[in-house]
Design an enzyme around this catalytic site. Structure first.
Site, short mmCIF file in Angstrom:
data_model
loop_
_atom_site.label_atom_id
_atom_site.label_comp_id
_atom_site.label_asym_id
_atom_site.label_seq_id
_atom_site.Cartn_x
_atom_site.Cartn_y
_atom_site.Cartn_z
N TYR A 1 0.85 -1.19 0.00
CA TYR A 1 0.00 0.00 0.00
C TYR A 1 0.88 1.24 0.00
CZ TYR A 1 -3.33 3.58 1.42
OH TYR A 1 -4.09 4.72 1.46
N GLU A 36 -3.35 7.60 -4.27
CA GLU A 36 -3.34 6.30 -3.59
C GLU A 36 -3.07 5.19 -4.59
OE1 GLU A 36 -6.09 4.47 -0.19
OE2 GLU A 36 -7.05 4.35 -2.16
#
Length: 397
Positions: free
Chosen positions: A119, A207
Site C-alpha cells: 500500500y 493512492e
C-alpha cells in the site's frame, strides 16, 4: 475533483510510473476489440466508478453476472462478456452506499503476476501543511482496517518542502516495505515520480492500492486513485477536462456552477447559511435539538439575489428535505438581499415544507419586512436557538 482509474494511470504513465497496458470501453461492442489489442493471456475487467471497494462490491441487477466490479478473464471472449455484464448496471460498494453507482465505463488491462501486494499513498497533512507519504505491507486492504487492527504496519512521514523529495525518503519506504536489491532503486525512483506528479498537478490525494511486486520482481502500480484540489483546477485545463459529471451529485454540481459551497448529507432539514463557521454551528444546533441536517450550504458573503434563489432551488430539489432553515447573519451579506432571494425562489418553485427564517445584521429590518409582507407561510425566528427549535418542531410535528 476525482478522476477514474484509467485516467489516473494514463497520467502516471506520462510521468514514467510503471502501470499495466489497458483500454477504456464506453460501449459493449467495443470490448472485444479493446481486449484483442492487449497481450493477455489474462485480462482484468474493471468497472470504472468514483468509489473504492469495487472488487468486493456487487451489482443490483440479477443479469450482471458474477459478483464484483473487478474480474479476471482468461480469453478475449470472456473479457467481452464481462464488460457487457457490467456496463449500464449499478455497482454497490461500501463507499457508494446502498444506492450504488451506475457503471458507464469499463477498463480492460493486461493481467499481472503478483508476488506481493503493498500500500502507498501521498496526501496533504493538514496538521503540518506538508505532503506526507503513507505506506504499508498490507496492500489490497482498506487502510482504515489496517490502521485499526495493526497500526504498527503503517509508516507515515511528511516531506519538508524546503528540500522536497530526496532519495532517502524512497529508501525509508523501501525498507519499511521489505524491498530488496534492485527493488530499492525502483522504489526510490517511483516515489520521486509520484511526488513530482503530486506537486505539479496540485493533487490532494494519490493512492496506489495495491502497489505490487510482480512475479518478475518489478514494482508496478496495479491500481491508482487520484484527487485534485478544485481551487487549483484553473491552472490545469488538462485535468479539468477529465471531469466526469455523471459521477457527481447533481445538487453539488449545480451548486458549483453558481459558486455555492454545498455538500449533501443524509438528514431531513435543509440549511442555507452565510459563512462556513455559522453553517457548522447551524448544523450542530439542529442535531442538538434532535434532528439531522440535509446539507451544508454556505452562500458566501457576497451572494446576490440570483445566487440565493439558486441555492434555495438546490435545497428543495432534495427529496429528503422535510423542512428548511435559513440562518443569515448579515455583515457583508445584506439581509434584504437574502430575503428577496428566498421570496423569489419560493414563488418560482413553490413551498411544500416548513420554512424558518432567522435574519440578523445589516438591513435586518428591511429583510424582515420583505418576508412579512410577502404573504408566504414563513416562520420567523428571533435567534439561532429559537430557529432550530422551531424547524425541528415543524418537521417532527
Amino acid at each position: 475533483m476525482n478522476i477514474h482509474e484509467y485516467q489516473a494511470k494514463a497520467l502516471l504513465r506520462d510521468y514514467g510510473a510503471p502501470v499495466s497496458d489497458g483500454r477504456v470501453v464506453l460501449k459493449a461492442d467495443e470490448a472485444k476489440t479493446a481486449a484483442g489489442e492487449l497481450d493477455g493471456p489474462l485480462w482484468v475487467v474493471k468497472a470504472q466508478i468514483h468509489a473504492g471497494g469495487r472488487g468486493k462490491g456487487h451489482f443490483k441487477e440479477a443479469d450482471a453476472g458474477e459478483k464484483g466490479g473487478v474480474r479476471l478473464a482468461k480469453s478475449v471472449e470472456e473479457a467481452e462478456a464481462m464488460a457487457k455484464q457490467m456496463l449500464g448496471r449499478t455497482l454497490v460498494t461500501h463507499q457508494t452506499g446502498p444506492e450504488g453507482k451506475q457503471v458507464g465505463r469499463i477498463y480492460i488491462e493486461d493481467g499481472s503476476g503478483i508476488e506481493r501486494e503493498l500500500y502507498l499513498a501521498l496526501l496533504v497533512d493538514r496538521q503540518t501543511s506538508r505532503i506526507s507519504f503513507v505506506c504499508s505491507t498490507e496492500g489490497g486492504m482498506d487502510i482504515e482496517e489496517v490502521a485499526a487492527a495493526t497500526p504498527e504496519k503503517i509508516l507515515s512521514f511528511s516531506v519538508d518542502p524546503a528540500t522536497g523529495y530526496q532519495p532517502f525518503h524512497g529508501r525509508r519506504i523501501a525498507f519499511m516495505l521489505g524491498l530488496e536489491g534492485k527493488q530499492v532503486k525502483q522504489c526510490v525512483n517511483l516515489m520521486g515520480i509520484l511526488y513530482r506528479a503530486f506537486v505539479e498537478k496540485d493533487m490532494e490525494m494519490l493512492e496506489i492500492n495495491p502497489l505490487i511486486v510482480t512475479d518478475g520482481g518489478e514494482l508496478k502500480c496495479l491500481d491508482a486513485k487520484l484527487g485534485f484540489d478544485g481551487n487549483a483546477l484553473y491552472r490545469h485545463a488538462d485535468i479539468a477536462a477529465l471531469r466526469d459529471e455523471t459521477e457527481e451529485d447533481p445538487k453539488e454540481l449545480a451548486a458549483s456552477r453558481y459558486d455555492l459551497n454545498y455538500i449533501a448529507l443524509d438528514g431531513e432539514i435543509g440549511c442555507m447559511v452565510n459563512g462556513a463557521g455559522l453553517a457548522m454551528a447551524t448544523m450542530d444546533i439542529i442535531k442538538l435539538y434532535g434532528a439531522e441536517p440535509a446539507n451544508f450550504l454556505d452562500v458566501g458573503g457576497g451572494a446576490t439575489k440570483e445566487k440565493v434563489t439558486e441555492a434555495f432551488k438546490i435545497i428543495t430539489s432534495d427529496a429528503n428535505v422535510k423542512g428548511i432553515l435559513v440562518n443569515i447573519f448579515g455583515g457583508i451579506m445584506r439581509c434584504d438581499v437574502i430575503a428577496e432571494g428566498v421570496i423569489a425562489a419560493v414563488r418560482e418553485v413553490g413551498l411544500k415544507v416548513p420554512l424558518v427564517v432567522r435574519l440578523e445584521g445589516t438591513n435586518v429590518d428591511k429583510g424582515k419586512a420583505i418576508i412579512n409582507e410577502s404573504g408566504l407561510d414563513v416562520i420567523a425566528a428571533d435567534d439561532l436557538s429559537d430557529a432550530a427549535q422551531k424547524i425541528v418542531k415543524a418537521v417532527k410535528g
